[in-house]
Structure formats: C-alpha cells, structure tokens
Design an enzyme around this catalytic site. Sequence first.
Site, mmCIF file in Angstrom:
data_model
loop_
_atom_site.group_PDB
_atom_site.id
_atom_site.type_symbol
_atom_site.label_atom_id
_atom_site.label_comp_id
_atom_site.label_asym_id
_atom_site.label_seq_id
_atom_site.Cartn_x
_atom_site.Cartn_y
_atom_site.Cartn_z
ATOM 1 N N HIS A 233 -81.541 -4.102 -7.962
ATOM 2 C CA HIS A 233 -80.964 -4.584 -9.223
ATOM 3 C C HIS A 233 -81.991 -5.484 -9.910
ATOM 4 O O HIS A 233 -82.632 -6.293 -9.246
ATOM 5 C CB HIS A 233 -79.697 -5.386 -8.908
ATOM 6 C CG HIS A 233 -78.903 -5.771 -10.118
ATOM 7 N ND1 HIS A 233 -79.279 -6.790 -10.954
ATOM 8 C CD2 HIS A 233 -77.777 -5.248 -10.639
ATOM 9 C CE1 HIS A 233 -78.396 -6.890 -11.941
ATOM 10 N NE2 HIS A 233 -77.486 -5.962 -11.780
ATOM 11 N N CYS A 271 -79.607 -1.438 -14.608
ATOM 12 C CA CYS A 271 -78.607 -2.339 -15.192
ATOM 13 C C CYS A 271 -78.991 -2.539 -16.645
ATOM 14 O O CYS A 271 -79.953 -3.265 -16.958
ATOM 15 C CB CYS A 271 -78.552 -3.667 -14.437
ATOM 16 S SG CYS A 271 -77.399 -4.813 -15.220
ATOM 17 N N HIS A 298 -75.485 0.309 -14.135
ATOM 18 C CA HIS A 298 -74.534 -0.654 -14.704
ATOM 19 C C HIS A 298 -74.604 -0.497 -16.213
ATOM 20 O O HIS A 298 -75.678 -0.706 -16.792
ATOM 21 C CB HIS A 298 -74.954 -2.095 -14.379
ATOM 22 C CG HIS A 298 -74.748 -2.493 -12.950
ATOM 23 N ND1 HIS A 298 -75.121 -3.729 -12.475
ATOM 24 C CD2 HIS A 298 -74.188 -1.842 -11.915
ATOM 25 C CE1 HIS A 298 -74.803 -3.807 -11.186
ATOM 26 N NE2 HIS A 298 -74.244 -2.675 -10.829
ATOM 27 N N ASP A 351 -70.130 -2.577 -16.329
ATOM 28 C CA ASP A 351 -70.561 -3.831 -15.727
ATOM 29 C C ASP A 351 -70.032 -4.970 -16.588
ATOM 30 O O ASP A 351 -70.482 -5.154 -17.709
ATOM 31 C CB ASP A 351 -72.091 -3.844 -15.701
ATOM 32 C CG ASP A 351 -72.634 -5.000 -14.912
ATOM 33 O OD1 ASP A 351 -71.912 -5.524 -14.060
ATOM 34 O OD2 ASP A 351 -73.792 -5.374 -15.153
ATOM 35 N N HIS A 352 -69.084 -5.673 -16.084
ATOM 36 C CA HIS A 352 -68.450 -6.800 -16.777
ATOM 37 C C HIS A 352 -67.555 -6.299 -17.907
ATOM 38 O O HIS A 352 -67.676 -5.164 -18.365
ATOM 39 C CB HIS A 352 -69.458 -7.807 -17.353
ATOM 40 C CG HIS A 352 -70.453 -8.287 -16.352
ATOM 41 N ND1 HIS A 352 -71.539 -9.036 -16.684
ATOM 42 C CD2 HIS A 352 -70.518 -8.112 -15.007
ATOM 43 C CE1 HIS A 352 -72.245 -9.312 -15.599
ATOM 44 N NE2 HIS A 352 -71.639 -8.746 -14.566
ATOM 45 N N TYR A 369 -65.203 -10.114 -14.657
ATOM 46 C CA TYR A 369 -64.568 -9.040 -13.887
ATOM 47 C C TYR A 369 -63.063 -8.958 -14.146
ATOM 48 O O TYR A 369 -62.273 -8.759 -13.225
ATOM 49 C CB TYR A 369 -64.887 -9.204 -12.402
ATOM 50 C CG TYR A 369 -66.327 -8.802 -12.123
ATOM 51 C CD1 TYR A 369 -66.670 -7.471 -11.906
ATOM 52 C CD2 TYR A 369 -67.363 -9.743 -12.144
ATOM 53 C CE1 TYR A 369 -67.984 -7.080 -11.689
ATOM 54 C CE2 TYR A 369 -68.678 -9.362 -11.932
ATOM 55 C CZ TYR A 369 -68.977 -8.031 -11.701
ATOM 56 O OH TYR A 369 -70.285 -7.640 -11.502
HETATM 57 C C1 DNO Z 1 -73.339 -9.254 -11.553
HETATM 58 C C2 DNO Z 1 -74.011 -8.334 -10.671
HETATM 59 C C3 DNO Z 1 -74.986 -8.956 -9.696
HETATM 60 C C4 DNO Z 1 -75.472 -7.892 -8.747
HETATM 61 C C5 DNO Z 1 -76.482 -8.333 -7.757
HETATM 62 C C6 DNO Z 1 -77.058 -7.138 -7.050
HETATM 63 O O1 DNO Z 1 -72.372 -8.972 -12.150
HETATM 64 O O2 DNO Z 1 -74.601 -7.325 -11.408
HETATM 65 O O3 DNO Z 1 -74.367 -9.948 -8.956
HETATM 66 O O4 DNO Z 1 -74.392 -7.424 -7.999
HETATM 67 O O5 DNO Z 1 -77.476 -9.053 -8.351
HETATM 68 O O6 DNO Z 1 -77.616 -7.519 -5.850
#
Ligand code: DNO
Length: 393
Positions: A233, A271, A298, A351-352, A369
């Site tokens: 990531h 991401c 993501h 993601d979020h 989340y």
């Molecule tokens: C946040 C996430 C991060 C991710 C880590 C991966 O929302 O994208 O916490 O899980 O950095 O190791």
Amino acid sequence: MQETWRWFGPKDTVSLEQVRQAGATGVVTALDHVPTGEAWPAADIGERKRLIEEAGLTWSVVESVPLHNDIKTRSGAYRRYIDNYQQSIRNLGNAGIHCVCYNFMPVVDWTRTNLNYELPNTAQALRFEMTDFAAYDLFVLERDGSKDSYADDVVARATERFNTMSAEARAALEKNIIAGLPGGEGSYDHDGIRTAIERFSKLGNDRYRANLIAFLEEIIPVAEEAGVVMAIHPDDPPFSLFGLPRVVSTADDARALLEAVPSPSNGLTMCAGSYGARGDNDLVAMIREFHDRIHFVHLRNIKREDDGSFYESDHLDGDNDIVGIVNALLDEEEQRQGLPPGRCRIPMRPDHGHALGEEKSDERVRPGYSFAGRMKGLAELRGVIHALEAVRR
Ligand code: DNO
C-alpha cells in the site's frame, strides 16, 4: 472487478449480512487481535474464513499483515519477526487466501488532521490540512529540526493557527494525528511518538528503501511457494511526515520496488486516494505501466490544494479520474482472462466513505468506515464499472 468490503472482524459495527446487502462479494479483513510481529495462527485464520464463508462471502484480501518496526528499521529482533511473517504467509496460503496488503510507512500509518470535515452538503469527510499538521509538528511536538520541513509561508500560517487554537483543539489535533486511525499501525502518546520518530529519522530514504527490499527478498520466495501475492500500500499521504523517509509515494518508488524483486508475487495496492494526493502521479499511466503487478485496488477520490492539503471528496467528484482509472483496470482484467478463477478479477474496495445521517454522531463508527458512505461509494463505482463494461462489449 470483484467488489469487496473492509470488515474489522466480529466486533465491527457493520455485520457481514450488511456487507452482503451492500452488494460486495469479497471481504477484506485482518486478524487485528494478533499482536504485530507474531505469526498468525492457522486456527485463527480458519475461524475468520469460516465466519466469512458462512455469510455467503469470500475472504479476498488480507489488509494488512502489519510489519513490526524492527523489520522496518532492520534492528532489534527483526530476524524473529521475519520468520513469523513468513509463517503467516504460509498459513494464509494454506487456507487458500492469496492476496496480502501491507505497508512500509514509518511510525504512523495513514494520517489525517480532521476527521469531521463538514462538506457543503453537511456530510463529513476526512481531511489532511498542512497548516494543522505543521502546527502540531512545530508547536505541540516541538520536533527538533521541524522548521526545516516546511516552507516559510506554511510556518507562518501554522504559527497563526496554533495561536488561535484552544487547549482542547490542540489535544484533539494530537489525537487525530498520533492515536492511530482504523486498521492503522501505531498508536502513540506524546512521548512515544518522539522516540519512534528519532528511531526512524536516522535512516534516510536510501537505507529505508534498502530495508524494504531486504524484507521483500526474504518474503517473496515464501509467498511464491505459498501461492500468495503481496500488494504494498502506498504512503498516505504520499510525502514525508515528521521529516521521516518515504519510499512508496510515486511511480518511481513503485518501479524501484518492482524491479528490485521481479516476481509476480511482488506487487502493488493501487490506492487511488493515496497516490492521487500528489498531482504529479498519473494514475492511469501507473496502472498501464504496472498492470499485472497490481493485485488490489482502493478506489477513492480527493480534492487537492496547493500546499499538500486535501480532503476525501465524493467517489466520482474529485481530482482523480475515476472513470479513466476503472477503464484502465478493466483493460488489465481482460489480459487476465486465462488465469484461474479467483485471480482473473481484480479485487477493489470503496476506500472510505463520508459520514452521513445518524452515523455522523455515532462514536462507534470508525472514521472513514461508515456503512452508508461506503455503500454510496460502492454503488457509484458499480455504476461506472457496469457502464464501462456495457460500452466495451
Ligand atoms: C486506510 C488504509 C490503511 C491501509 C494500510 C495498509 O484506510 O488504507 O490503513 O490498510 O496502510 O497496510
């Protein structure tokens, strides 16, 4: 693409039933109860898998198997922690879980300064504001050398900001930055973070990158044997914080890692929100260049400001070209059609999401989340995928 959903385990406020109702088929989860550095027991992996499958879902991705700071600094008991990490990979592979997300951020995992940034439509978003971050670093933490990390105008704005902040606002800012966000590694208090920063700041980018490559050289052969792909990531945000090294922020960084250990098991998490927080990262070009090494995605959008600040905007409304990104990922998926089932579709998660309605004041909801906000994001992304698939046919 496979639609997935991050689930924080049986204690999550969102149930697996809700995940299924939201339309996801895959689950992204981790064994957060296992202390960082210890090997993940096969029995615990099996139990988590059973819960997910009983709910009619698949455990698609592990996010994350975190790295102990001793591995990142290559000091202390790092040998033992690498042995344990290898064992976790073997145990996951044996259980048929084949994608592992992890990161190599020093000291703090993903970082924001404001967890309730009110948007014009009254939804709440996460925000990273450089002025606040600098105010914390310069005047609350009082880190040695912090002044050299910021441009003069940022220091001036941070000074003014700090002077107008109440004691409560200063404490809240510190908590947002160092107490750790959901799924993140590293929760510190005021003195703890100073010690951790001192430990990492001596390393510099070159040594830090060498430590990551040394880790990959030890982990990737084990992952290959176990049938597992590793998906690093990126740094979030993708620039140095607290003067610390950053080695997964740009296309050059990603290329260096992939070239250093040229195995299909050594791959990336694309991401969009993290890489996209830098205007000089061209995400569509990165997807085309790193194509078969992208193992997990993501999808998130941001609105950037000139000084590095950004906030998390609606999934389809921001500086990231989400339609272009999804289109490039669908091109890549076409190339994967010959792969075994379960490997030909790229897992993605919304993601979020924003905090909406009652979730805004519900303290149990993890920042970023929410159920409704992520469901809204997933539904919008699903629409993009379907529309693109229709025109591509
Ligand atoms: C946040 C996430 C991060 C991710 C880590 C991966 O929302 O994208 O916490 O899980 O950095 O190791």
